[in-house]
Scaffold this motif. Structure first.
Motif, PDB file in Angstrom:
ATOM      1  N   ASP A   9       0.833  -1.209   0.000  1.00  0.00           N
ATOM      2  CA  ASP A   9       0.000   0.000   0.000  1.00  0.00           C
ATOM      3  C   ASP A   9       0.866   1.258   0.000  1.00  0.00           C
ATOM      4  O   ASP A   9       0.590   2.216  -0.723  1.00  0.00           O
ATOM      5  CB  ASP A   9      -0.909  -0.016   1.233  1.00  0.00           C
ATOM      6  N   PHE A  15       3.976  -3.070  -5.613  1.00  0.00           N
ATOM      7  CA  PHE A  15       2.753  -3.776  -6.019  1.00  0.00           C
ATOM      8  C   PHE A  15       2.761  -4.059  -7.519  1.00  0.00           C
ATOM      9  O   PHE A  15       2.464  -5.182  -7.954  1.00  0.00           O
ATOM     10  CB  PHE A  15       1.519  -2.936  -5.656  1.00  0.00           C
ATOM     11  N   SER A  50      -5.294  -7.095  -4.436  1.00  0.00           N
ATOM     12  CA  SER A  50      -6.024  -5.920  -3.918  1.00  0.00           C
ATOM     13  C   SER A  50      -7.304  -6.350  -3.190  1.00  0.00           C
ATOM     14  O   SER A  50      -7.684  -5.725  -2.182  1.00  0.00           O
ATOM     15  CB  SER A  50      -6.352  -4.955  -5.055  1.00  0.00           C
ATOM     16  N   GLU A  54      -8.131  -5.716   0.830  1.00  0.00           N
ATOM     17  CA  GLU A  54      -9.365  -5.050   1.249  1.00  0.00           C
ATOM     18  C   GLU A  54     -10.214  -5.947   2.138  1.00  0.00           C
ATOM     19  O   GLU A  54     -10.703  -5.516   3.196  1.00  0.00           O
ATOM     20  CB  GLU A  54     -10.166  -4.641   0.006  1.00  0.00           C
ATOM     21  N   THR A  60      -7.156  -0.494   1.598  1.00  0.00           N
ATOM     22  CA  THR A  60      -7.661  -0.130   0.275  1.00  0.00           C
ATOM     23  C   THR A  60      -6.538   0.463  -0.570  1.00  0.00           C
ATOM     24  O   THR A  60      -5.974   1.502  -0.221  1.00  0.00           O
ATOM     25  CB  THR A  60      -8.805   0.895   0.386  1.00  0.00           C
ATOM     26  N   TYR A  61      -6.209  -0.214  -1.639  1.00  0.00           N
ATOM     27  CA  TYR A  61      -5.153   0.280  -2.524  1.00  0.00           C
ATOM     28  C   TYR A  61      -5.714   1.346  -3.465  1.00  0.00           C
ATOM     29  O   TYR A  61      -6.833   1.215  -3.980  1.00  0.00           O
ATOM     30  CB  TYR A  61      -4.568  -0.850  -3.377  1.00  0.00           C
ATOM     31  N   ALA A 474      -5.179  -2.831  -9.142  1.00  0.00           N
ATOM     32  CA  ALA A 474      -5.079  -2.364  -7.757  1.00  0.00           C
ATOM     33  C   ALA A 474      -6.272  -1.491  -7.390  1.00  0.00           C
ATOM     34  O   ALA A 474      -6.791  -1.558  -6.272  1.00  0.00           O
ATOM     35  CB  ALA A 474      -3.779  -1.593  -7.557  1.00  0.00           C
ATOM     36  N   ASN A 475      -6.717  -0.679  -8.336  1.00  0.00           N
ATOM     37  CA  ASN A 475      -7.780   0.277  -8.044  1.00  0.00           C
ATOM     38  C   ASN A 475      -9.177  -0.327  -8.147  1.00  0.00           C
ATOM     39  O   ASN A 475     -10.112   0.160  -7.500  1.00  0.00           O
ATOM     40  CB  ASN A 475      -7.674   1.471  -8.997  1.00  0.00           C
ATOM     41  N   GLY A 477      -9.969  -3.635  -7.538  1.00  0.00           N
ATOM     42  CA  GLY A 477     -10.197  -4.708  -6.578  1.00  0.00           C
ATOM     43  C   GLY A 477     -11.115  -4.331  -5.432  1.00  0.00           C
ATOM     44  O   GLY A 477     -12.082  -5.055  -5.129  1.00  0.00           O
TER      45      GLY A 477
END
Length: 574
Positions: A9, A15, A50, A54, A60-61, A474-475, A477
């Motif tokens: 993160d 990542f 991700s 979460e 939260t990425y 990443a966003n 997920g």
């Protein structure tokens, strides 16, 4: 483990690299000839990481979107560089078919998502989110939100604008992830599903779209490769009296087709000059057509020699743009007798088209000649032709890359709003067209925007796309986590998958069977109509060719506009 996910993160680069590493490894795994490929593998690994962060640890990425956007633009520009010379011939050959395939994808996607959501009784907002996610066009969410913000759509009693927006986001997240992975696999294996060999069909398409040319145009990958040549280097010991004591200038006039490229005397390389005269037992290196001349030189010059110094003359290949009016109109035969000996014309191009070779072929101002021979001979020939020798290089032209991408980006962001719907070409389409333009003009003049090393171009293409999907994973997920639960999620998954995969499948069939397109070309048009850049990369990997990218920008640009209109209408009609 919490510390590890926290590290990812705080260090988003870690990542991305982890997703690329594991995704590439998974993508290489093949089961009965079916594999994910590096792009789908990276997307899948990134989403799993991700979602785990979460769901298990509440982390939260959120990686800045500018990084993924820039990586995508690099991919599109690099791809445009490769397909540019074939793009316009592709438009002439199948432009209407490409448009037809794109329209089929758009219509079927809208019908499946809108009426599917209505049929199962999903609440307002879900249909628009399904269209956006299954099409992987985030901007559709924007036009849906615009319809809410402007009052063009009013939620029913007991429902707020925020709830409709949340429905859109949930449907988008679920359908986006599933369709992103599914479309890669579908596009990759569509030709195989219909009994076609992607590699063979791609080779046939390349031949068709090249106009029958046997050599890559200037600036294209593989252009500056030596290849086979009937011309060869041979070394002979000077023993015949009619050559001894004669200068190189005299010999060049008498034997223009057999230039002397090196003289070795007493195991030393002599400096070549017009007044250098041959002595007994000198070793001379000549280059000419084996069948026509060299086989006779043993009788004329003397016995052949294995002297290493005489035989180690490096040969090069270069493209030269004819910039001298003095040589315009001359034949190859005339040019060979005017100080351009020692080189062979490997290919002859005019306006980006390859011409047949022959002694009586006429060279005109603006033509491009691909020459092979010793570096000094090529340099002399280029000077005579009024151009500059463009040689293979390990460097790439960053100036043209940055400038062309800037122009493509600015063109792509130009937006015109009609009835609340913004219309724009899009930065991705702008950058691929910028690459197409640069490579198109380079095929006319190799000095324009080059040279670009093919290894560097290929790296930008592969790494750019895979890094893009890693950031995206990443966003997206965390949004998948928030949308999980209940029957609604199952309907979103089912309708999203159908809306993503059925339209390109039917469009491919129409392109292949009805329009008579080559299977790989039909696949490229279908993935363009579906706006799936990872899908395009999948068929490129499967076919071993970039020819599928020829129809991609045409159907991509058209359906981008249609999808925005359809998304707006789906919100209004909810």
């Amino acid at each position: 483990m919490r510390g590890f996910f926290q590290l990812l993160d705080h260090q988003p680069i870690a990542f991305i690299l982890l997703a690329l590493t594991l995704g590439t490894l998974i993508g290489r795994f093949s089961f009965k000839g079916v594999s994910l490929g590096s792009t789908a593998g990276s997307l899948l690994v990134g989403v799993v990481i991700s979602m785990t962060a979460e769901g298990v640890y509440g982390i939260t990425y959120a990686i800045p979107g500018i990084l993924s956007s820039f990586m995508l633009l690099l991919f599109m520009y690099a791809l445009g560089l490769k397909v540019g010379p074939q793009f316009f011939s592709g438009l002439r050959k199948g432009g209407l078919a490409f448009i037809g395939v794109g329209v089929i994808v758009w219509v079927l996607n809208w019908v499946i998502c809108y009426f599917g959501a209505k049929w199962v009784g999903l609440a307002p907002g879900y249909a628009t989110g399904l269209i956006s996610g299954s099409y992987t066009i985030t901007a559709i969410l924007g036009v849906g939100q615009n319809a809410l913000a402007t009052g063009a759509y009013t939620p029913p009693a007991g429902m707020t604008i925020e709830e409709v927006g949340a429905n859109m986001a949930a449907a988008y997240a679920i359908s986006y992830v599933l369709s992103s992975v599914g479309i890669i696999l579908l596009i990759r294996y569509l030709p195989r599903i219909f009994g076609r060999n992607a590699k063979a069909d791609a080779a046939q398409a390349e031949k068709e779209y090249s106009g029958g040319a046997s050599h890559p145009v200037p600036g294209a990958p593989g252009a500056l490769v030596m290849g086979f040549s009937p011309y060869d280097l041979r070394a002979f010991c000077v023993t015949h009296q009619q050559l001894i004591g004669r200068s190189l200038a005299q010999l060049a006039r008498d034997y223009p087709q057999v230039p002397i490229l090196r003289v070795v005397r007493d195991h030393k390389v002599m400096e070549l000059s017009d007044d250098l005269t041959l002595a007994p037992n000198d070793i001379v290196t000549v280059r000419a057509n084996v069948h026509e001349l060299i086989l006779e030189e043993g009788e004329l010059i003397g016995p052949e020699s294995d002297e290493a110094l005489a035989r180690q003359v490096p040969l090069e290949v270069a493209d030269v743009h004819v910039g001298s009016h003095a040589v315009s109109g001359k034949t190859f035969k005339e040019l060979a007798s005017h100080g351009t000996g020692g080189v062979e014309v490997q290919a002859h191009f005019r306006a980006g088209n390859e011409l047949p070779l022959g002694h009586d072929s006429v060279v005109l101002f603006g033509d491009v000649l691909r020459l092979t021979g010793p570096g000094s001979a090529i340099a002399a020939a280029a000077k005579k032709l009024g151009g500059r020798a463009i040689l293979p290089t390990m460097k790439s032209e960053v100036l043209y890359l940055a400038l062309a991408m800037l122009v493509g980006y600015l063109v792509g962001i130009i937006s015109i709003t009609v009835s609340g719907i913004p219309f724009a070409l899009g930065t991705s389409a702008g950058c691929i067209l910028a690459g197409v333009g640069v490579s198109y003009f380079r095929s006319r003049n190799p000095e324009f925007g080059g040279p670009v090393h093919e290894g560097a171009r290929s790296f930008l293409q592969d790494f750019g796309l895979n890094a893009f999907v890693a950031v995206l994973s990443a966003n997206v997920g965390p949004k998948v986590i928030s949308a999980l639960g209940g029957d609604t999620m199952l309907w979103l998954a089912l309708i999203g998958i159908l809306g993503a995969l059925v339209p390109p499948f039917i469009a491919f069939w129409a392109g292949f069977k009805f329009f008579g397109l080559n299977s790989v070309i039909a696949d490229g048009a279908a993935t363009g109509g579906r706006n799936s850049t990872p899908g395009l990369n999948a068929i490129i990997e499967e076919s071993g060719s970039s020819v599928a990218a020829i129809p991609y920008p045409v159907s991509y640009a058209l359906t981008t506009v249609l999808a925005l209109i359809g998304g707006y209408l789906s919100m209004i009609l909810s």
